[in-house]
Design an enzyme around this catalytic site. Structure first.
Site, short mmCIF file in Angstrom:
data_model
loop_
_atom_site.label_atom_id
_atom_site.label_comp_id
_atom_site.label_asym_id
_atom_site.label_seq_id
_atom_site.Cartn_x
_atom_site.Cartn_y
_atom_site.Cartn_z
N ASP A 9 1.42 7.20 -27.37
CA ASP A 9 1.32 8.43 -26.56
C ASP A 9 1.25 9.66 -27.29
O ASP A 9 1.55 9.51 -28.54
CB ASP A 9 2.57 8.39 -25.57
CG ASP A 9 2.74 9.48 -24.68
OD1 ASP A 9 2.05 9.86 -23.86
OD2 ASP A 9 3.86 10.05 -24.90
N ASP A 11 2.21 13.53 -26.14
CA ASP A 11 3.39 14.26 -25.79
C ASP A 11 4.48 13.91 -25.87
O ASP A 11 4.94 12.91 -24.91
CB ASP A 11 3.05 15.15 -24.42
CG ASP A 11 1.75 15.88 -24.29
OD1 ASP A 11 1.69 16.61 -25.16
OD2 ASP A 11 0.94 15.66 -23.21
C1 BG6 Z 1 1.31 13.76 -20.36
C2 BG6 Z 1 2.72 14.67 -20.60
O1 BG6 Z 1 1.38 13.45 -21.81
O2 BG6 Z 1 0.17 14.63 -20.27
C3 BG6 Z 1 2.79 15.32 -18.85
O3 BG6 Z 1 3.65 13.92 -20.47
C4 BG6 Z 1 1.56 16.02 -18.59
O4 BG6 Z 1 4.08 16.20 -18.91
C5 BG6 Z 1 0.41 15.27 -18.78
O5 BG6 Z 1 1.67 16.55 -17.26
C6 BG6 Z 1 -0.80 16.06 -18.39
O6 BG6 Z 1 -1.23 17.03 -19.30
P1 BG6 Z 1 -2.07 18.19 -19.34
O7 BG6 Z 1 -2.18 18.61 -20.71
O8 BG6 Z 1 -3.53 17.57 -19.06
O9 BG6 Z 1 -1.52 19.04 -18.34
MG MG Z 2 4.79 11.19 -23.52
#
Ligand code: BG6
Ligand code: MG
Length: 212
Positions: A9, A11
């Site tokens: 993963d 984030d």
């Molecule tokens: C995930 C995060 O990796 O990505 C979430 O943990 C986030 O918090 C999701 O909402 C979508 O991310 P993005 O960058 O497409 O807005």
């Molecule tokens: Mg995550």
């Protein structure tokens, strides 16, 4: 070795982008007069952008049209991307770079399995894009975590069977997605507290011991 591929993963596991997600959503929530704190933010881990917005809007009595929701999500994303522009290798989690180097040297195939549509930008800004043989992210999936799609696609991109891959996750929704994909999962951070994964790590540095 038990695994041939490791799917990370992004984030909250590789990069500390969670604080930027929080700050960007907070700006939108404050403007709408909706209460938003770190506890609510924890519920957004691993959750898609639109699903995150729905969770935040639960704090409002107002009804929002699909068009308004789209605009709010875009507003948050442009604030978030401004934060991402400033990302450097310093935003990587402690031990991430060394762990990726060791896993590569051990011969593992590495992939990213993320719900984010900003994954490639984040990987490039932090200088780790070159470590990965595949990136499965919010742009190539139709069903977000806890659906297993993002991890099944990552394994496919690596040319591996699901059972040959280990997922590394910080979100409960991500651990559930890995389990649904029939993959073992190493949880760190928030997800590790729930003790629902195959392994619960205190630090990403422990990963090399698990897989060797
Ligand atoms: C995930 C995060 O990796 O990505 C979430 O943990 C986030 O918090 C999701 O909402 C979508 O991310 P993005 O960058 O497409 O807005
Ligand atoms: Mg995550």
């Amino acid at each position: 070795m038990k695994y041939k591929g490791i799917i990370f993963d992004l984030d909250g596991v590789l990069v500390h982008t969670d604080k930027y997600h929080y700050l960007a959503w907070k700006q939108t929530a404050d403007r709408l007069g909706i209460y938003f704190d770190e506890k609510i933010n924890n519920k957004l881990r691993g959750v898609s952008r639109m699903a995150s917005l729905e969770i935040i809007l639960e704090g409002s009595t107002k009804k929002f049209s699909d068009g308004q929701k789209q605009k709010l999500a875009e507003e948050k994303n442009s604030v978030y991307r401004r934060y991402l522009e400033g990302l450097t290798q310093k935003d990587l989690g402690e031990g991430v770079l060394q762990t990726l180097e060791k896993l590569k040297a051990m011969g593992f195939k590495l992939a990213v399995g993320s719900s984010s549509r900003n994954a490639v930008l984040i990987l490039k800004k932090t200088g780790i894009y070159g470590f990965f043989d595949a990136v499965s992210d919010g742009n190539n999936i139709s069903k977000p975590k806890p659906d297993p799609e993002v991890f099944i696609k990552a394994a496919g991109m690596l040319g591996l069977m699901c059972g040959q891959c280990l997922v590394v996750e910080d979100a409960v929704s991500g651990v559930l997605a890995a389990t649904a994909a029939n993959m073992d999962c190493a949880a760190i951070g928030d997800a590790a507290k729930h003790k629902i994964a195959t392994y619960n790590l205190e630090s990403i540095n422990q990963l090399t011991d698990i897989v060797s």
